[in-house]
Design a protein around this motif. Sequence first.
Motif, PDB file in Angstrom:
ATOM      1  N   VAL A 168      91.204  48.246  56.097  1.00 59.85           N
ATOM      2  CA  VAL A 168      91.043  47.493  57.292  1.00 59.85           C
ATOM      3  C   VAL A 168      89.708  47.526  58.323  1.00 59.85           C
ATOM      4  CG1 VAL A 168      92.279  47.089  59.659  1.00 59.85           C
ATOM      5  CG2 VAL A 168      93.347  47.529  57.649  1.00 59.85           C
ATOM      6  N   PRO A 169      89.529  48.309  58.053  1.00 59.90           N
ATOM      7  CA  PRO A 169      87.737  48.272  58.717  1.00 59.90           C
ATOM      8  C   PRO A 169      86.666  47.080  57.561  1.00 59.90           C
ATOM      9  CG  PRO A 169      88.202  50.902  58.803  1.00 59.90           C
ATOM     10  CD  PRO A 169      88.956  49.720  58.043  1.00 59.90           C
ATOM     11  N   VAL A 170      86.916  47.842  56.414  1.00 58.83           N
ATOM     12  CA  VAL A 170      85.409  46.816  55.721  1.00 58.83           C
ATOM     13  C   VAL A 170      86.502  45.373  55.668  1.00 58.83           C
ATOM     14  CG1 VAL A 170      84.869  46.655  53.079  1.00 58.83           C
ATOM     15  CG2 VAL A 170      84.772  48.763  54.138  1.00 58.83           C
ATOM     16  N   GLU A 171      88.018  45.240  55.393  1.00 61.27           N
ATOM     17  CA  GLU A 171      87.908  44.086  55.333  1.00 61.27           C
ATOM     18  C   GLU A 171      88.145  43.120  56.655  1.00 61.27           C
ATOM     19  OE1 GLU A 171      92.973  42.916  54.044  1.00 61.27           O
ATOM     20  OE2 GLU A 171      92.925  43.124  56.074  1.00 61.27           O
ATOM     21  N   THR A 172      87.811  43.934  58.189  1.00 65.98           N
ATOM     22  CA  THR A 172      87.425  43.316  59.121  1.00 65.98           C
ATOM     23  C   THR A 172      86.468  42.766  58.708  1.00 65.98           C
ATOM     24  OG1 THR A 172      89.747  44.652  60.737  1.00 65.98           O
ATOM     25  CG2 THR A 172      87.621  43.036  61.953  1.00 65.98           C
ATOM     26  N   ILE A 173      85.123  43.338  58.233  1.00 66.64           N
ATOM     27  CA  ILE A 173      83.738  43.170  58.904  1.00 66.64           C
ATOM     28  C   ILE A 173      84.021  41.713  57.525  1.00 66.64           C
ATOM     29  CG2 ILE A 173      81.358  44.341  58.064  1.00 66.64           C
ATOM     30  CD1 ILE A 173      82.526  46.546  58.942  1.00 66.64           C
ATOM     31  N   LEU A 174      84.754  42.486  56.197  1.00 68.53           N
ATOM     32  CA  LEU A 174      83.594  41.949  56.200  1.00 68.53           C
ATOM     33  C   LEU A 174      84.205  39.620  56.064  1.00 68.53           C
ATOM     34  CD1 LEU A 174      84.779  42.914  52.297  1.00 68.53           C
ATOM     35  CD2 LEU A 174      82.379  42.052  52.755  1.00 68.53           C
TER      36      LEU A 174
END
Length: 343
Positions: free
Chosen positions: A189-195
């Motif tokens: 979720v963190p990587v997905e959100t930043i992207l």
Amino acid sequence: MPVLPCMLDVPRLDDMEAQFLAFWTTMRRNIYGYNRKSMLDISMQRKAKNLAADAHKRRLREAGLSSVKTELRPALTALAREGARLSGPATANDVHVLAAALHAESGWMRDVSTWIMQQMLRHVAGGGRGFALPPVILAGPPGIGKSHYARKLADLAGTPVRMIDVGGGSAGFRISGTEKGWGTEQPGVPVETILARKVANPLMIVDEIDKAGIARSTRGSSTSIVTSLLQMLETGTARHFECPFHRIAFDMSRVVWIMTANDVDRIPAPLRDRSRLFILPKLSAVDAIRHFDRLTADCEDEAGRDRCRVFIEKMSHRSEGISLRQIGMLADTLNVPAAPLYQ
């Protein structure tokens, strides 16, 4: 703020082909001038495209993007090229406004709001940019608005917020992401959100951390939310976090983490050691009534409000206390519009 290495900014194949063709055309014009001999024939065009394809594959391989699916590359290269924004208060005055709004919304969490204000004032005074906090754990009885408080904080800071529920055993890979061998491979979720949002400091709410479990892959390997969180909470490892889905290193050091728990004794010790722990009491009668008054400020049924206040005070003195949800339900009974009268 750079989140991905700049070497990941690999041009599109079409752009590289256009560059090769333009370069060859320019060379021939320098030799033959502007006549038919300077034009590239079909075989030359094909060779230029083949050379561009080989160069593109080499660039992808050097950047570590060869194993990334083609449809996922544009978002990664764009983030590497442009970086990510840092959202949040920029001045001391902005910090004071944020803290005042938090206090007005959830006065019973005044200790947390004061600590956040102090942290942010130091950050701004030191030249820091964007919303930044060490990991936080809000522990206390259910129904006092711990998750709501975290969401309100993100809203006031203007940063994206995502909720990760620990109730299931899969929360570990919801944080870190999954690779081949799991039922569904996906980024965390963190990587997905930043992207998706191109913001380097989103706020992640990990709900009910005291219920942390373990998930197992189809190959028998396992992951737990504690294992996944530890690499995110430590600044050193978070700065070089390798996403198992993309197999690329991301700088996750500016992600803000707020965890909630109902039972402080069941919070894993490694998380307690790395976080600022707040042990919150149940709602006091004063805070509960003040919250009710804020919800019913436009209600003209003062007698009804008084009856609700008496009930809230009685409930507040019971061992289990009263929850925000119950207060909200009481407020709704007073704020329901009157039914139309028919003649």
